[in-house]
Design a protein around this motif. Sequence first.
Motif, PDB file in Angstrom:
ATOM      1  N   GLY A  90       0.814  -1.214   0.000  1.00 28.87           N
ATOM      2  CA  GLY A  90       0.000   0.000   0.000  1.00 28.87           C
ATOM      3  C   GLY A  90       0.846   1.263   0.000  1.00 28.87           C
TER       4      GLY A  90
ATOM      5  N   ARG B 230      -4.987   0.611  -6.221  1.00 28.42           N
ATOM      6  CA  ARG B 230      -5.141   0.872  -4.784  1.00 28.42           C
ATOM      7  C   ARG B 230      -6.495   0.386  -4.289  1.00 28.42           C
ATOM      8  NH1 ARG B 230      -3.953   1.010   0.039  1.00 28.42           N
ATOM      9  NH2 ARG B 230      -2.703   2.637   0.981  1.00 28.42           N
TER      10      ARG B 230
ATOM     11  N   ASN C 286      -7.035  -2.437  -1.543  1.00 24.45           N
ATOM     12  CA  ASN C 286      -7.817  -2.114  -0.344  1.00 24.45           C
ATOM     13  C   ASN C 286      -8.934  -3.130  -0.125  1.00 24.45           C
ATOM     14  OD1 ASN C 286      -6.265   0.119   0.169  1.00 24.45           O
ATOM     15  ND2 ASN C 286      -7.737   1.603  -0.612  1.00 24.45           N
TER      16      ASN C 286
ATOM     17  N   LYS D 169      -9.208  -5.381   3.138  1.00 23.69           N
ATOM     18  CA  LYS D 169     -10.376  -5.218   4.011  1.00 23.69           C
ATOM     19  C   LYS D 169     -11.098  -6.540   4.219  1.00 23.69           C
ATOM     20  CE  LYS D 169     -14.562  -2.414   4.425  1.00 23.69           C
ATOM     21  NZ  LYS D 169     -15.390  -1.359   3.776  1.00 23.69           N
TER      22      LYS D 169
ATOM     23  N   THR E  14      -5.734   3.328   6.738  1.00 23.29           N
ATOM     24  CA  THR E  14      -6.129   2.767   5.447  1.00 23.29           C
ATOM     25  C   THR E  14      -6.308   1.263   5.593  1.00 23.29           C
ATOM     26  OG1 THR E  14      -3.856   2.365   4.710  1.00 23.29           O
ATOM     27  CG2 THR E  14      -4.793   4.542   4.238  1.00 23.29           C
ATOM     28  N   PRO E  15      -7.081   0.637   4.688  1.00 24.82           N
ATOM     29  CA  PRO E  15      -7.299  -0.811   4.806  1.00 24.82           C
ATOM     30  C   PRO E  15      -6.019  -1.632   4.769  1.00 24.82           C
ATOM     31  CG  PRO E  15      -8.912   0.161   3.321  1.00 24.82           C
ATOM     32  CD  PRO E  15      -7.931   1.239   3.636  1.00 24.82           C
ATOM     33  N   THR E  16      -4.969  -1.098   4.126  1.00 21.98           N
ATOM     34  CA  THR E  16      -3.715  -1.862   4.051  1.00 21.98           C
ATOM     35  C   THR E  16      -2.780  -1.568   5.222  1.00 21.98           C
ATOM     36  OG1 THR E  16      -2.722  -0.146   2.653  1.00 21.98           O
ATOM     37  CG2 THR E  16      -3.797  -1.980   1.534  1.00 21.98           C
TER      38      THR E  16
END
Length: 448
Positions: free
Chosen positions: A150, A290, A294, A298, A328-330
């Motif tokens: 990420g 991205r 993500n 997630k 962020t999800p990552t």
Amino acid sequence: MSDLLSIGASGVRAYQTALSTVSENIANTGTAGYTRRTTTLGEVASIGGGIAARTSSNGSGVVVVGIGRSANAYRSQAVRSAGTDLAKTETSIAWMSRIETSLGDNKLGDRLTSFFGAAQTLSADPTSIPARAAMLESAGSAAAAFATTGKALDTATAELDATTSQAVDSLNSLGTALAKINDGIARSQPGSSSAAQLADQRDQVLDQMSTLTDVNTSFDGLGRATVRLGGAAGPAFVVGSDSGQAAYARNDEGAVQFTVTQGGATSTLSPSGGALAGFADGAQRLVAARDGLNAIAKDFTAQVNAVQAQGRDLDGKAGTAMFATGDTPTDISVALTDPRGIAAAGANGSMRDASNLAALQTIRSSGGFETRTVNLIAGNAAALQQRTTVADAQSAIRDGAVSALASASGVDLDSEAVDLLRFQQAYQASSRVIQTARDTFQSILEIR
């Protein structure tokens, strides 16, 4: 007698200019952007006609009408169009390669495979502390791979923004330079050497502009260029000695936006070619990569944590979340620090029960985390390969256009050598005419 002298003198002056032009051509054989020049000569007309012309004391002769350029507008436009297409493709390739590196270097797919493989190994002996520690270590590696991937995409996005801003600044500088050249062309004498030099500079600036974005050009009678960006219907960028200002920004969705401000009015620029179009394509692909990453991150953290919550750890307690997510999800970290906390058993299972680990294998198949990761990388790689093939074809087209322009407007040393010899002989002959006139005049003076 004065007629003979004036004719010879006009020839000397004219052929001296012609020799200078040929010499300039020869000297600039290897100069990029130089267009071959020619000296146009014209006869000096007599005053009036009939008896008046025959009795006029003013002689005829030759005069330099102007310095011309062997320019070819159609072939020049072909070079610009080919360069615009190639620049877009090469810029796209650069950022697609960056995406490939960002997605592949951290071996995210392998880390996910190792995590699920460690869980499967643990299922053979759920009470093994070393096996539990190995699974936690694999979880940490997967989390780190997500985070690093990420960040790599974020870094690429930031660098794309910086590079695009630099390209827009270069475009603005070229616009300012072209406006100054237009002003110089308006001030120079048509058909002069300085006008030819300015026209060469104008064409070089237009060539550089065309590598940044697709340009539509038109020229007035003096040779001043009017430039529109993004095609014939795009916003005016350079009009006479006035140049606009291009700008770059991103909207809330991360898409690239370009604008041009000219004469107090701001218009949207939608480049379909050149580096700016390549940047826009690269930005779109970075956003898509991205978003894809993500979504995988997630789903992975949510489903693994859900499996943990429904099981029991080695001490018979309800499982807690294995992963924690940041901004962020990552941005993933391992929240579980004690290997005993891995919920291997089902809700009603014993400490040797591994039914909850089987649930991990179920979400491995249903979630398709590894497959989605591979597809994300493979999709970009396939598009990159296709774009590379297109670039090879476009490069060949541009090379052909450049060769065609060079054959029409470039310097041919063989023809220049012929012209050099021809003008040298004409110059010497004109000098001989002057010498003959002087000798004749001296002979008349010596008559007694």
